[in-house]
Each structure stands twice: as C-alpha cells, then as structure tokens.
Design a protein around this motif. Sequence first.
Motif, mmCIF file in Angstrom:
data_model
loop_
_atom_site.group_PDB
_atom_site.id
_atom_site.type_symbol
_atom_site.label_atom_id
_atom_site.label_comp_id
_atom_site.label_asym_id
_atom_site.label_seq_id
_atom_site.Cartn_x
_atom_site.Cartn_y
_atom_site.Cartn_z
ATOM 1 N N THR A 173 6.876 -2.912 -8.496
ATOM 2 C CA THR A 173 6.130 -1.794 -7.895
ATOM 3 C C THR A 173 6.817 -0.480 -8.308
ATOM 4 N N PRO A 174 6.263 0.648 -7.925
ATOM 5 C CA PRO A 174 6.924 1.922 -8.274
ATOM 6 C C PRO A 174 8.267 2.138 -7.568
ATOM 7 N N LEU A 175 8.634 1.256 -6.666
ATOM 8 C CA LEU A 175 9.920 1.402 -5.977
ATOM 9 C C LEU A 175 11.060 1.371 -6.993
ATOM 10 N N ARG A 176 12.056 2.248 -6.796
ATOM 11 C CA ARG A 176 13.198 2.274 -7.716
ATOM 12 C C ARG A 176 14.445 1.707 -7.046
ATOM 13 N N ARG A 217 0.842 -1.207 0.000
ATOM 14 C CA ARG A 217 0.000 0.000 0.000
ATOM 15 C C ARG A 217 0.874 1.254 0.000
ATOM 16 N N ASP A 218 1.881 1.243 0.858
ATOM 17 C CA ASP A 218 2.703 2.448 1.023
ATOM 18 C C ASP A 218 3.675 2.672 -0.133
ATOM 19 N N LEU A 219 3.848 1.654 -0.979
ATOM 20 C CA LEU A 219 4.726 1.840 -2.133
ATOM 21 C C LEU A 219 3.967 2.433 -3.318
ATOM 22 N N HIS A 220 2.664 2.567 -3.190
ATOM 23 C CA HIS A 220 1.848 3.096 -4.292
ATOM 24 C C HIS A 220 1.220 4.433 -3.897
ATOM 25 N N ALA A 221 0.938 5.218 -4.928
ATOM 26 C CA ALA A 221 0.467 6.581 -4.684
ATOM 27 C C ALA A 221 -1.013 6.635 -4.317
ATOM 28 N N ASP A 222 -1.809 5.758 -4.921
ATOM 29 C CA ASP A 222 -3.249 5.861 -4.738
ATOM 30 C C ASP A 222 -3.831 4.481 -4.417
ATOM 31 N N LEU A 277 -3.575 -6.347 -5.185
ATOM 32 C CA LEU A 277 -4.830 -5.595 -5.281
ATOM 33 C C LEU A 277 -4.827 -4.315 -4.463
ATOM 34 N N VAL A 278 -3.998 -4.255 -3.425
ATOM 35 C CA VAL A 278 -4.028 -3.080 -2.562
ATOM 36 C C VAL A 278 -3.533 -1.829 -3.292
ATOM 37 N N SER A 279 -2.849 -2.054 -4.424
ATOM 38 C CA SER A 279 -2.439 -0.898 -5.232
ATOM 39 C C SER A 279 -3.603 -0.394 -6.091
ATOM 40 N N ASP A 280 -4.750 -1.069 -5.964
ATOM 41 C CA ASP A 280 -5.940 -0.716 -6.737
ATOM 42 C C ASP A 280 -5.625 -0.687 -8.237
ATOM 43 N N PRO A 281 -5.150 -1.824 -8.778
ATOM 44 C CA PRO A 281 -4.661 -1.827 -10.163
ATOM 45 C C PRO A 281 -5.797 -1.883 -11.188
ATOM 46 N N ASP A 282 -5.502 -1.367 -12.364
ATOM 47 C CA ASP A 282 -6.421 -1.518 -13.491
ATOM 48 C C ASP A 282 -6.175 -2.848 -14.183
#
Lengths: 317, 421
Positions: free
Chosen positions: B265-268, A107-112, A150-155
């Motif tokens: 993930t968006p992690l770099r 969750r914390d690695l994603h923006a939304d 799923l917690v990243s709420d992906p498309d």
Amino acid sequence: MGTSRSDSVIRVDGLRKEYGSTVALDGISFSVRENEIFGLLGPNGAGKTVTVELLQGLRTPTAGSATILGRDVQTGSLALKERVGVVPQSFHTFERLTARENIELMRDLHADPAEVDTVIEQLGLDAYADETFQDLSGGYQRRTGIAMALVSDPDVLFLDEPTTGLDPAARRDTWEQIRHVADLGTTVVLTTHYMDEIEYLADRVALLVDGRLAALDSVSALIDQYAPGVKLVVRATDGPGETDTVETALEDAAQRTYRNDTGDLVGTFADRQTAQDTFSTLHAADTECTIDLISAGMEDVFLELAGGTLDAAGELR
Amino acid sequence: MKRLIRLTTTLLRDWLRNREAVFFAALFPLLLLLIFSLVFAGGPTEFEVAVQNNDLQQTDAGPGGEPTELSEELVTAMEQTDVITVERVDPHTNLTDTTQLEKATGHKRVLVIPEGFDERVRAESGRVRMTVIRDTINQTGAEIPPSDQDAIERGLAALGDDQPTGANGSPATVTLLTTPDDDAAGPVTSILNSVVGTFNDRSIGVEEPTAVLATEQRGNASFSAPDYFLPAFIVAMILINGVMTVPSAVAKFKRDGTLKRLAATPLRQHEWVLANVAQQSILAVALTGVMIVVAWAVFGVTAIPGPLAIALIVLGAVAFTALGMIVGSVIRDPGSAISLGGGIALPVMFISGIFWELDVMPSTIQRVAEFSPVTHYHRSLRQLLILDSTDGVFLTFGMLGALAVTFLLGAIRLTQWQEFD
C-alpha cells in the motif's frame, strides 16, 4: 509472444531476478491489456510470485524493467501503490480486527478510496463484515482480502494464488468475485497453478516454467496450438486396479497417456475420429470404468510445454 | 499523518483484543508491583532464634532450677531488638549431633548458652572493670599522688583475690548453631553480635553511650516499598512492552504476510515504525495511569504525574519500542523474537535495580548499574512521581533522548519493506 498494443497497462521488458546463483526469473517480457484477466500459470517455483512482487515494487529486479500505467514500478512505486490493489499469496491481515475494520484500514491508507459499504456489498460480505478476520472461513477471508484490495479503487488488481487452500465451493465463489471485479473495469493479473481456474477466468495466459516464459496467448489459442486434439479420461469405478485391462489398449491407441491429479488415466489423441474409435473399443470391453471423451485443455498444453503435469499442490510431475 | 494515525489506532485496537499481550504487558508488571510491594512493605523482617539456656541456678540436687539472672538478661536483650523472636529449647535436648539440629529442635538456628555463663560473665565483668580502672589511673597518673596510686593498686589486688572461681581471663561464650540451608544465618549472626556487644557494655556498667547514630530522612516524610517499586515497575512495563512484546508482534506480522500486505500500500516503512512507537507510547501512558491508580488504591501511594513525568514515560517508550522494532526486524520467528527481547530486558532489569534496591547488590554490579539507562530511568521517574524533585532528571532525558533517536533511525533503516522472504 507478448503484445505491443497501445492499450497495455502493464509492460514487462526483460525482467530478471537472481538470488545468488539461482535465477528466479530469466528475462521475461510481456504486456497486459487494459481490463483483461491475465493469467500467470506455472508450477511452484516457476517465478509467478516473484513476477507479481516485482511489479508491485516489493522486489528489486536484477535486470530489465516494468511499467504499470506508464510508471516505472521501481521509481514510481509509491504513486503506483495508490492505483494497484494486491491480494498476496497466503493472504493475512490483522486477525483480531473485523473484516470491516480491515477494509476501513485499507481505505484510510489510500488517497482516493472507494466506499467501504459499497465494496462490502459488492463482495457479498454484508453478513460477515463484523466478524473478526480470524473467525471467518477461508473463503470469506479471501473475500475480505479482495475487498481490502478493491477499496483502494485500483486500476490494476494482482491476485496471487487467490484460491489456494479453499474448498471447491469457496473456489468457485472466489472465481465469480474475480469475474465481477473484471466486469467493473479493473485489469486483473491472476497467478495460479490451477488449470481449471485459468481456463475459467483468464483472457490470456502466460505460462512460466523455470523462470522463463514458455507461452503467452489466449487459452483457446494455446490449446489450439499446443494441444489441438481430444482426450479420453478413464476413471475406475471400483479402484485404480480395474483400469489395468484398458491401460494397454489406451497406450496402444493414444499419442500419450498419463495420470491426472485425481489418479484418472488420460489418453490424448491428435484427431477426434481415433479417439472415438478407441472410446467405442473400450466401452465394448465392458470394463468397470467410466470413460469420458473430452476436448484437450490447459493441462495438455502444460504437458506439452513443461513436459509434465501439475498435482493439486502445484508441483510439477 | 492520516495514515500514521489510522495505523496507530489499528495497532492499539489489535493489541487491546490480544489477551496474551494484555496479560504480559499490563497485568504481569502490575502483579509484580503488588507482590514486591507487599513483600517489602511489611516492615522489618523478624528472625526466629531458638535459645537453649543451659545456665540454670543450683538447687539442692544440683543444677536444674530457674535460669540464671545474667543468662536471662541476654535473652531479654535479644527480644528487645524487635527483629528477633525467641523460642525456647529444652536444656535436656541433645545437640551434640549437629547434623540433626533441625530434627532435634524444630529450628534452623539455636543459640546455646553454656552452663556457668552467669558466673563467668560476672568474673569477666570484674576483671574488665579493674582493667578499666588501671587504665584510667595510668592515663590520669600525673594528677594522682604516688601514695594514692599505691593504695588503689593494693585495693584492686585485694579485690582480685575475691573474684569468683572460673574467672580465667577468657570471656563467656554463647554458640549459634545453624543448619547449612539457613539463608538468614549471616544477618542473624550480625544482629546477635550487636546484642552481645550491648550486653557486654551493660555487664561492665556502661549504660550511657558516648556516641550514638541518629538517622534523619530529608524531603518526603515517608518512603515505603511501593514508593520504590511503582516507578520501577512502570519502567519494567515499558521495557517488557517495548523489547519483548513489540518484537514478537512485528515478527508475527512479518511472518504471516501482514507486513507484506501493508508494504504493497502507499504506507511507508517509517510510518510503520512510527505507528508502532506511537501505539506503545499511548499504551505506556495509559498503563502507567492504571498502575498509579492501583498503587494508590492498595498502598495509598500518591503519585500524580506532571508534564515532565509524562514526557519521560513517553521518551522511554519511544526508545525501547524502537529497540524492539530493531529486534523484530532482524528476527523472523515470534518465539525467537520474544526470547531475544527477554535476553536483553531481563538482565538489564536485574542489574538496574528494578526488583530490589541497588544498595543490596555487590559494589561491582552497582558500578555497572550506573551505566544502565534503565537505572537512571526509574530513578528519575521516582524523583518526579514520588519525591517531587528533578534531581538527575535532565541527564536521564538526555540519555533516553539519544537512545530514542539512535534506535528510531536504526529501526527505520532495518525494517524490511522489500524482498520479503
């Protein structure tokens, strides 16, 4: 082959991947439509995982291109990772963290992101959320993996061999979770070597053989096109030796015979009448076998296109 | 920044729940600190020397009475060194078979005082005194009238005739017998040489020294073994964590697919490297605190780290963790990663004076050690923590800073974020 519909969320065009002189992926092209479960089927080494990892930006293609949600997977990789969820093959994560802590990390690695508790509830992880990952059963570890995606709420959600190594009950349970995810509006790309998984889940299937796209369509269309008939499955009740008496009769009547991954003798028939006649003949022979008359499936499609069948490990036989 | 902080806390949590990592990275250096400090904190080492005194006084039935005066004075001089414990061996014990020394006496080293020692020492003492007088006359001859010089010569000649028998111009010899496996034979020989030298001086009447050595410690009032080993094992802990534990953990994350999952993930990749470095820096400061508390509680060492000391600890953790990330990035197997890390860390610790002071090492190693950043690291940490000084500290900051930047860039460059196996 492929689709040109405007609602495609994934477009793959001539994607090729080489490792030295080995061609892992030989210029495949296809599209994935919005909100469908798209199956990538093939034996081990067919190029399924390479395909999805190219789409996830985890590999660089030798040639060709791909877009997801209109963004190039190479140049727009970072932005895409916000909108794409991944459950890799042989999924693993921080094993000493609980399921909840792992989901919270994602969750914390994603923006939304989505709400952690909501995702945990959706996947039925409530009772196990505070167990460390290493203490969870294989099925719940896989659920945790899906929850982390799923917690990243992906498309778009990529599931690479999501049920490999799970027992039948856990597999069936995972299938229901995947269905549930698709019902929520997520486009799912599922790679597997399990025919029953594809038949149960996939709206459309791309069949990969030796890095090439052998076929692409819905399950029913593929069966209609490549394995339109029915088949007799002969299962010996007292061991395989008892089928010897019916094997000759089946070989004489069927278009093709083979043994499936559970050792049953299978005969395919182009028309139902011939199959029913053979079924009656074998029953009359009073053998110690169980004989089932069933419609052909993806296994027969695979047999037709790949020239073999898959064993339980996904190896082409 | 949010991702970096979140991943750092995750890595810390994962580490704290890993018993092997906690033992290897925290308790192991702590145990070494306790063991080394206890071993070397016990003051000067005492060596046991057995003495077979064969110089006995004459009785009516021949030799066999009490030990002679001078032979006992030699033994007393040995005991007065405080580093030698004297044990007695029966004069009748046969020591001619030198291969059976320990079996015959129960000791690895035996000093044999021969029969006639007292008599020979007295004779040699007289001869040497006369030589000294003659030398004195020769050196001051111009001030003594020739007639007086002749009288002195005649007197000395008369004295020479009265010398005890056995005075043949060779000194009395005591013999140190040792077994082949006596590791302390070298230092014991040196100590006994010193004892014999003092004994010689006294036997010719030199009681007052003409030159003495004084030692004076400047700065800290007392510097004990724990004072040396506390900074040394803080550095060892940072090095073990950075160069051995980190590569193993990174290789494991890479092999089991955790890293691939994070890469999706968006992690770099630079965030991954920096999170590991931040985790180890926090651990280094926390574990340093634990070691300081233990050293204070067990040995009474007072070491309160100031901002410079904490900065130096963090800088070292950054440099060595980044080096560990490089090792972990090129090795896939966790076992191999820890072996390679050990292959780097252990020799560096040995030659850098972590386990013993550099002064006891060969001069070649001492010269090599000066090129090791680890030498400067624990030396500077000792200056800051124990000696309350900044001597050489800024050079160490420069050295570790350069390494930190180089290794960080290397780790970011080499960390695989695509094309996983």
